[in-house]
Design a protein around this motif. Sequence first.
Motif, PDB file in Angstrom:
ATOM      1  N   SER A 165      79.857  87.695 -26.436  1.00 38.31           N
ATOM      2  CA  SER A 165      80.317  87.404 -25.664  1.00 38.31           C
ATOM      3  C   SER A 165      79.724  87.208 -24.343  1.00 38.31           C
ATOM      4  N   SER A 166      80.068  86.528 -22.628  1.00 37.67           N
ATOM      5  CA  SER A 166      79.195  86.499 -21.881  1.00 37.67           C
ATOM      6  C   SER A 166      80.127  87.288 -20.488  1.00 37.67           C
ATOM      7  N   LEU A 167      79.578  88.984 -20.899  1.00 36.88           N
ATOM      8  CA  LEU A 167      79.487  89.814 -20.226  1.00 36.88           C
ATOM      9  C   LEU A 167      78.054  90.553 -20.061  1.00 36.88           C
ATOM     10  N   GLY A 168      77.695  91.974 -18.927  1.00 33.10           N
ATOM     11  CA  GLY A 168      77.222  92.131 -19.206  1.00 33.10           C
ATOM     12  C   GLY A 168      76.846  93.204 -18.071  1.00 33.10           C
ATOM     13  N   ALA A 169      75.953  94.682 -18.349  1.00 29.62           N
ATOM     14  CA  ALA A 169      76.729  96.134 -17.469  1.00 29.62           C
ATOM     15  C   ALA A 169      75.158  96.024 -16.112  1.00 29.62           C
ATOM     16  N   ASP A 170      74.815  96.872 -16.214  1.00 23.91           N
ATOM     17  CA  ASP A 170      74.376  97.683 -15.284  1.00 23.91           C
ATOM     18  C   ASP A 170      74.033  98.615 -15.438  1.00 23.91           C
ATOM     19  N   ASP A 228      74.811 102.195 -14.145  1.00 28.35           N
ATOM     20  CA  ASP A 228      75.843 102.761 -14.168  1.00 28.35           C
ATOM     21  C   ASP A 228      76.648 102.458 -14.592  1.00 28.35           C
ATOM     22  N   GLY A 229      76.986 101.299 -15.941  1.00 24.43           N
ATOM     23  CA  GLY A 229      77.800 101.003 -17.430  1.00 24.43           C
ATOM     24  C   GLY A 229      78.809 100.195 -15.779  1.00 24.43           C
ATOM     25  N   MET A 230      78.939  99.680 -15.112  1.00 25.61           N
ATOM     26  CA  MET A 230      80.027  98.987 -15.013  1.00 25.61           C
ATOM     27  C   MET A 230      79.405  97.276 -15.064  1.00 25.61           C
ATOM     28  N   VAL A 231      80.638  97.420 -15.679  1.00 28.43           N
ATOM     29  CA  VAL A 231      80.494  95.465 -16.375  1.00 28.43           C
ATOM     30  C   VAL A 231      81.457  94.251 -15.316  1.00 28.43           C
ATOM     31  N   PHE A 232      79.696  93.919 -15.945  1.00 28.88           N
ATOM     32  CA  PHE A 232      80.562  92.116 -15.090  1.00 28.88           C
ATOM     33  C   PHE A 232      80.599  90.917 -15.861  1.00 28.88           C
ATOM     34  N   ASN A 233      81.197  90.238 -15.221  1.00 26.61           N
ATOM     35  CA  ASN A 233      81.687  88.776 -16.156  1.00 26.61           C
ATOM     36  C   ASN A 233      80.988  87.913 -15.692  1.00 26.61           C
ATOM     37  N   ILE A 234      79.909  86.899 -15.949  1.00 25.09           N
ATOM     38  CA  ILE A 234      78.701  86.438 -16.110  1.00 25.09           C
ATOM     39  C   ILE A 234      78.706  84.832 -17.222  1.00 25.09           C
ATOM     40  N   ILE A 250      72.023  94.249 -24.126  1.00 27.15           N
ATOM     41  CA  ILE A 250      71.273  92.956 -24.298  1.00 27.15           C
ATOM     42  C   ILE A 250      71.217  92.641 -23.132  1.00 27.15           C
ATOM     43  N   VAL A 251      72.580  92.049 -21.699  1.00 29.96           N
ATOM     44  CA  VAL A 251      72.485  91.424 -20.620  1.00 29.96           C
ATOM     45  C   VAL A 251      72.176  92.447 -19.561  1.00 29.96           C
ATOM     46  N   HIS A 252      71.696  93.142 -19.646  1.00 32.34           N
ATOM     47  CA  HIS A 252      71.296  93.704 -17.779  1.00 32.34           C
ATOM     48  C   HIS A 252      71.382  93.031 -16.565  1.00 32.34           C
ATOM     49  N   ALA A 253      72.310  93.477 -15.820  1.00 31.80           N
ATOM     50  CA  ALA A 253      73.411  92.448 -14.633  1.00 31.80           C
ATOM     51  C   ALA A 253      73.352  93.156 -13.314  1.00 31.80           C
TER      52      ALA A 253
END
Length: 321
Positions: A204-209, A211-217, A153-156
């Motif tokens: 919830s306010s998480l996203g990923a790139d 490579d599967g790296m998760v980010f706080n957004i 959903i959130v590509h970051a």
Amino acid sequence: MFFVVLGLWFQKGQSTFTEMIESRDIDDQLRLDLLREALPYIQRFQGQTFVVKLSGKVTESPENLASLAEELALLHQVGIRITVVHGGGKQLTELAKQLGVEQTIIEGRRVTDDATLEMAKMIFAGKINTDILAALRHRSIEAVGLSGVDGNIVHAERRPPKEVFNRETGERAQIDYGHVGDVVQINARLLTVLLDHGYLPVISSLGADDDGMVFNINADTIAAEIAVRLQAEKLILLSDVDGIYLDPKNPETKLNRLSAREADDLVAQGAATGGMIPKLQSITALLQRGVHSAHVISGTKRNALLSEVFTDKGTGTMFVA
């Protein structure tokens, strides 16, 4: 409403039992008048999409969350397509304190190291998301809990180090925010499927790139980007304040309704200061990208959401294109 009618009853000096019954009839009439006032809004917004963002301060109280879930359920039941986005910064700070994990927050932005990211996963995609789902289930709403990682959903992408002015030290410094992400793109396919089948997504306010790296957004950012992608009628931001004020210390300076141009003028003329400037700029940019209106309202005042949507007066600050 009952107390308003009761106050009018005493002011008029009515005291007999018969008159008390009549005052109840008046109370019923006022309730019916409210339904009449709500009807055109219900008809107008049926089938439209609202994105509702809940701050951590709004969701921390079980009683307040239960009340909000009831209001969200009512919007859902009258045919409004609701998507909820939530943060949880307050709860994350409290957990970090309990676990002895030092937190660094610069100009309102949290530096997210490895330990903080793990806690964010637990708090955002775990406890808070589940608490919201449980409150909605109590109101017989079929809600689906997600993070921005689900369904891509959130590509970051990871936020690059930035030069930031530290107001406490008066110096500029390069800040690496760690596992903080910036939104690159919203993939709304999963959300559209859920909404089309009558579900209420809670994100919830998480996203990923890739490579599967998760980010706080930032949850406000995710909510805004989802609102644009879904071509939402409204973005409603619920927090611990009931609108935008020119002077936070003066309740008479509250702004009830602003156009995008008026908001830009406030910034250009210097009437908007401090943290109000980026908030106004982000909202006007959102309106220019197709969202019809944005609202800043209290998430801790009972019925504030319903009043904002279904009454002429509303309760917070409404921004229109």
